[in-house]
Each structure stands twice: as C-alpha cells, then as structure tokens.
Design an enzyme around this catalytic site. Structure first.
Site: not given
Ligand code: XIL
Length: 358
Positions: A166, A207, A243, A273, A275
């Site tokens: 990020e 990422n 996400h 990631e 979802d």
């Molecule tokens: C999130 C985790 O899932 C949580 O448990 C934590 O509290 C915060 O981070 N992008 C990312 C991940 O790169 O590392 C993040 O993970 C979600 C968003």
C-alpha cells in the site's frame, strides 16, 4: 403406577437414543460428503495453481475445525498479522517470531506455500520506531536489518513476500509514510534489493488495493514498475488485495486487462486478500446476496485463471466466523459453522470445469 413410571423412563431413554442416532447419522453424512468431494487445493494443484487463505496463529491454536478446513482446502497460506512489523520486531533489538513460526510450521506440515506479509507498510509501525527520530542513514539501516532478519529467518520456507504494501495514493502518487519521509522514494527499490539478497529464491511482490481495474492508481503503478524493471529491481509480481462488496461490481474485462498489462512486464499477479462483503443492499434476500457473492467469486477466479500471469488466488480468511470485516458482511466461502457456502461451490465448479485457457 409403577409400570407407567417405567414406561415413561423407557420412552425418554428411547427418545434420547433416537436423537443421538439422528445426530450421528447426520454427522457421518457430512463427514462422508467432505471426504468424498475433492478439495479446492486438489483441483487447483492439477492446474499448477495456488488457492489460498490468510491464516491467524491464535485461531490455529484454539480451533480444530479451522485447522482441518485450512489443511484440507488450501495449498497456500498468508500470515494475517503475525509477520507485520510491530508484531515481529516489537523492540529495536528484539524480534518475536513465535506466532509467525506457528504459521510457517503449520504450512510446511500441510505442504502449503507461505506468503509472507508484509515487510514495509505505513501501518503497524512500532512505538520505538515512530518515536526514534532516526536519521535517513539510520532508517535505511533499520529497514535493511529488519528485512534481512525476517526474510533470512524464513529463507527457503516463505515462497513469496509482500515486500511493500500500500505505497500509493488513489491518484498514483506515493503515499505519505515514515519510510517516504525519512528515506525518500528509493525505499521501495531498496526494500526489494535487500529482500532479494536475503533470499534470492523467494518471489517478491508489491501488494495494494484498488489496482485491479484500469484507473489512475493502476496506471501509475504500471509506469513505476516499468521503470523498476528497466533498472533491474528484483520484483516478481503484484498482489491485488481485492477486499470487495457484492454491490460494487467489478469489471472483469478491466481486471483481465490489468493483469495482462503487468504480465507484459514479465510480472506475475496474485489475488492476495479477496473477500466479498454482502451486507448491502439491505433489501435483497439472503439467498440473492449469497448468489451474487458466488458469481463474484467465480468471475474473479475465472478471470485470474484465464491469464497466464495470474498464479494464485488467496482469500482473506476461510470462514465467516473469523473475518476481520464486520461480521454482518459474511465475506468468505465457509459459513460460521464451516459449512461450504454457494461461494465455495462456485470456486469448486470453476476449478473443476477447468475454464482455463492458459
Ligand atoms: C488486517 C487484518 O486482517 C486484521 O486482523 C488487522 O486488525 C488489520 O489488518 N490490507 C492488508 C492486510 O494488507 O494486512 C489487512 O489485514 C487488511 C487490509
């Protein structure tokens, strides 16, 4: 009188027995069903592809069904939090590998690839680093030591690292962070160089979120990576977080275009990631939402499989029981009781039908 009393006891005992038999039959039917269907990882493996999930060391410790489901279904795992800077390097001269080790041990035991997440991020900076007022040279040394200690520990065990996470704003400019402020834009290529030195065989990824479409952020990333490639920065791929929400439709044509564009630079893409939240729109029925989510999962997987560059499909968890998002979103492929949802079956048939045109 006595007879009636006995009769009641016998009836009660029979009722309990019947209930136990029903529970037993139901349970063994479920077990049989689980044993008989191939797992997602088997279907993926046949295609030389990785299907994965983010895992959490605390749940691995306490939840047998969580372990069983992950072991059975995925051939790749990502450490959800256990390798983040503040967790793994809580004090300047102290590392804590205990939780990360648990994940790596679990994965190696189950023949799963590990994605290390994440070495450099604007988030999760420990207090000692935030408050240290370190000079540029000191920060470079701190980052180099951090990367080389962590990557070095898991050399040969972590298959791919999210080296930088990020680092871009929506408009494609570099995001403000302690790294940018102290080291300058070179912190990114330097991080890749240091990680490569520590494990030349690990795949190294950038990422981010919001880069799976064709937009200012993904365009800027593309241009930046083109420069990095020209300058021989050792980067192997890009992770698309993804996400998402069912009501924010993704354009699968753009997804394919953006994957192939990075593929053109010789880079891999991994969905890292995924979802898909279902809380809105509120007026839809649960089953309409579940169907929409399933179509979304299938579309994303099908698009990834259709591009040579896309090598893995990792979800941010496996069960709605432990999503990091609001529980009402129910964004994952197993429900809170580890029953496969429509979204699971959508991935299953996408892999099984091998709509793979690589
Ligand atoms: C999130 C985790 O899932 C949580 O448990 C934590 O509290 C915060 O981070 N992008 C990312 C991940 O790169 O590392 C993040 O993970 C979600 C968003």
């Amino acid at each position: 009188m006595i007879n009636q009393k006995y009769l009641k006891i016998i009836f009660a005992a029979l009722a309990i027995l019947l209930l136990l038999v029903i529970v037993y039959v139901f349970q063994s039917m479920q077990d049989k069903e689980v044993k008989e269907r191939p797992a997602l990882r088997e279907l993926a493996h046949k295609e030389g592809f990785y299907i994965g999930a983010a895992v959490n060391a605390d749940y691995l410790d306490k939840d047998g069904l969580y372990r069983k489901t992950l072991d059975r279904e995925v051939n790749m795992v990502t450490a959800e939090n256990e390798m983040k800077f503040d967790v793994i390097h809580p004090e300047k001269y102290r590392y804590d590998f205990s939780k990360a080790d648990k994940i790596v041990d679990f994965a190696l035991k189950n023949r799963q690839k590990v994605r290390g997440h994440t070495l450099v991020w604007f988030h999760r900076i420990p207090e000692w680093l935030k408050k240290g007022r370190f000079s540029r040279d000191e920060m470079k040394l701190i980052l180099k030591n951090h990367i080389q200690t962590v990557v070095g520990r898991y050399r040969g065990q972590v298959y791919a690292w999210d080296v930088v996470n990020e680092a871009l704003n929506e408009d494609g400019s570099l995001r403000d962070s302690i790294w940018l402020r102290t080291i300058g834009p070179e912190y990114i290529p330097l991080a890749f160089k240091w990680a490569h030195e520590a494990d030349p065989n690990a795949l190294l990824f950038y990422n981010d979120y919001g880069i799976e479409g064709m937009n200012p952020k993904s365009n800027a990333l593309y241009e930046r990576l083109k420069q990095y490639k020209m300058n021989h920065v050792p980067i192997d791929g890009v992770g698309y977080q993804m996400h998402s929400w069912i009501n924010r439709a993704i354009d699968f044509h753009d997804l394919k275009k953006s994957i192939d564009r990075l593929g053109g630079l010789g880079l891999q893409v991994q969905v890292t990631e995924l979802d898909i939240g279902t809380a809105e729109p509120v007026q839809s029925s649960q089953s309409a939402k579940a169907k929409k989510q399933a179509d979304y999962y299938a579309g994303a997987l099908r698009t990834c499989l259709s591009s040579k560059a896309c090598t893995a499909f990792v979800m941010w968890g496996i069960t709605d029981k432990y999503t990091f998002r609001n529980k009402v979103e129910k964004p994952l492929i197993f429900d809170g009781t580890y029953k496969p949802k429509k979204s699971y079956w959508a991935l299953f048939s996408t892999l099984e039908n091998k709509k793979i045109e690589k």
